[in-house]
Enzyme design. Structure first.
Site, PDB file in Angstrom:
ATOM      1  N   HIS A  54      41.035 -69.970  10.215  1.00  0.00           N
ATOM      2  CA  HIS A  54      41.824 -70.310   9.030  1.00  0.00           C
ATOM      3  C   HIS A  54      41.395 -69.436   7.856  1.00  0.00           C
ATOM      4  CE1 HIS A  54      38.058 -72.436   8.419  1.00  0.00           C
ATOM      5  NE2 HIS A  54      38.330 -72.463   7.126  1.00  0.00           N
ATOM      6  N   ASP A  56      40.693 -69.994   3.733  1.00  0.00           N
ATOM      7  CA  ASP A  56      40.567 -71.105   2.788  1.00  0.00           C
ATOM      8  C   ASP A  56      41.728 -71.051   1.795  1.00  0.00           C
ATOM      9  OD1 ASP A  56      38.314 -71.897   4.117  1.00  0.00           O
ATOM     10  OD2 ASP A  56      36.922 -70.944   2.720  1.00  0.00           O
ATOM     11  N   HIS A 112      38.515 -66.793   8.916  1.00  0.00           N
ATOM     12  CA  HIS A 112      37.200 -67.106   9.481  1.00  0.00           C
ATOM     13  C   HIS A 112      37.267 -68.355  10.348  1.00  0.00           C
ATOM     14  CE1 HIS A 112      37.558 -69.167   5.602  1.00  0.00           C
ATOM     15  NE2 HIS A 112      36.734 -70.089   6.075  1.00  0.00           N
ATOM     16  N   ARG A 122      24.139 -77.665  13.612  1.00  0.00           N
ATOM     17  CA  ARG A 122      24.272 -76.832  12.418  1.00  0.00           C
ATOM     18  C   ARG A 122      24.962 -77.623  11.310  1.00  0.00           C
ATOM     19  NH1 ARG A 122      28.753 -73.134  10.764  1.00  0.00           N
ATOM     20  NH2 ARG A 122      27.861 -71.925   9.073  1.00  0.00           N
TER      21      ARG A 122
HETATM   22  O1  LIG Z   1      30.852 -73.929   8.618  1.00  0.00           O
HETATM   23  C1  LIG Z   1      31.222 -72.813   8.242  1.00  0.00           C
HETATM   24  O2  LIG Z   1      30.489 -71.828   8.238  1.00  0.00           O
HETATM   25  C2  LIG Z   1      32.625 -72.601   7.752  1.00  0.00           C
HETATM   26  C3  LIG Z   1      33.372 -73.859   7.446  1.00  0.00           C
HETATM   27  C4  LIG Z   1      34.704 -73.575   6.895  1.00  0.00           C
HETATM   28  O3  LIG Z   1      35.236 -72.509   7.031  1.00  0.00           O
HETATM   29  C5  LIG Z   1      35.413 -74.601   6.137  1.00  0.00           C
HETATM   30  O4  LIG Z   1      34.939 -75.740   6.070  1.00  0.00           O
HETATM   31  O5  LIG Z   1      36.472 -74.259   5.549  1.00  0.00           O
HETATM   32 FE   LIG Z   2      36.836 -72.164   5.633  1.00  0.00          FE
END
Ligand SMILES: O=C(O)CCC(=O)C(=O)O
Ligand SMILES: [Fe+2]
Length: 300
Positions: A54, A56, A112, A122
């Site tokens: 996605h 952001d 990403h 994690r």
């Molecule tokens: O956990 C991550 O590194 C990315 C999370 C992410 O892209 C999001 O929450 O929009």
């Molecule tokens: Fe994100």
């Protein structure tokens, strides 16, 4: 977080040749939020995704994470997913779709996703800087003209967010709402250009070169927990395309604070925000440049 985001927006405004406080008005009221991502170990990580691919949708993302790693970004040239190595004491900063639209594509939001692994849990904590729900998002007037018309139709942020949230992370038959749904087709743009003049105008930053930055690390001091450094005085240097990701919009910036000095990793400076004076809430720290990390931090 809000303070850091605000300072970064000031830098972005300057980089676009706009007054530093250009974006402030959009964030007087906000829909900003923090998400807590927990990725437990997965026995078959190859068959699972932590967060699917996605971009952001918000203005800016400031991501805090532990040292496990899992974030991947997509290289635009060949669509390859690149692993982003976690950098201790640093935030990852993502340009979101709203900045992309405001800047009329000078900045691009990077695609990403988050991977999981079979051994370690994690955690990541993104802060999403988002404007008031009533904000109508559209390319800024200062950045468009006849030769360089708006590439996006205006859209209402609140409606976009609600539509996105209703369908996000769910397997629906319909596609989730995306920023490109508001993109004006190239053919329509070409018509507009033809009818004005035939000058082909490459969208550039104030200093002439295309901006290729969309992901950056910004440091925080361990003893301050998650509280961020804030920038006080900024003299924006020049912007250059990344030598590592020439045609992509992924570029990684790191500011390393060490006493009154900065460290450059590597020595090649991609984006140089010279004489950036950074002041922590409690103590003053001076950062003299934002520097780019080499591809060491982005494993192929
Ligand atoms: O956990 C991550 O590194 C990315 C999370 C992410 O892209 C999001 O929450 O929009
Ligand atoms: Fe994100």
């Amino acid at each position: 977080m809000e303070k850091l985001a605000c300072k970064l927006m000031g830098l972005i405004a300057l980089s676009l040749g706009l007054p530093k406080d250009k974006f402030h008005g959009f964030f007087k009221e906000q829909t900003s939020f923090i998400r807590l991502n927990d990725y437990p170990p997965c026995p078959v990580p190859d068959l699972a995704l932590g967060v699917g691919r996605h971009k952001d949708a918000m203005a800016l993302t400031i991501l805090a994470q532990d040292d496990v790693g899992g974030l991947e970004v997509k290289r635009k040239t060949d669509g390859e997913w690149l692993w982003v190595k976690p950098t201790p004491n640093a935030y990852i900063i993502n340009i979101g779709d709203i900045i992309r639209v405001w800047s009329n594509d000078i900045y691009e939001s990077v695609e990403h996703r988050a991977m999981v692994n079979s051994e370690k849990e994690r955690f990541s904590i993104p802060y999403f800087l988002s404007p008031a729900h009533y904000t109508n998002v559209q390319p800024l007037e200062e950045l468009i003209n006849q030769q360089n018309p708006a590439k996006y139709k205006p859209y209402n942020w609140g409606k976009f967010l609600v539509t996105r949230k209703r369908s996000n992370f769910q397997k629906l038959d319909v596609e989730n709402i995306q920023i490109y749904h508001f993109k004006i087709p190239e053919s329509e743009l070409a018509e507009k250009l033809d009818s004005s003049s035939n000058i082909v105008h490459q969208q550039t930053s104030v200093r002439g070169a295309p901006i290729t930055c969309s992901t950056a690390w910004y440091p925080f001091k361990e003893e301050d927990g998650m509280s961020a450094a804030s920038m006080e005085e900024v003299d924006v240097g020049f912007w250059q395309p990344s030598p590592y990701f020439p045609a992509t919009l992924l570029t990684i910036i790191k500011v390393s604070i060490s006493g009154d000095n900065f460290t450059t990793e590597p020595p090649q400076i991609l984006i140089s925000l010279k004489s950036v004076k950074t002041t922590l809430d409690s103590a003053s720290v001076y950062v003299t440049a934002l520097t780019i990390l080499s591809q060491d931090n982005v494993e192929k």
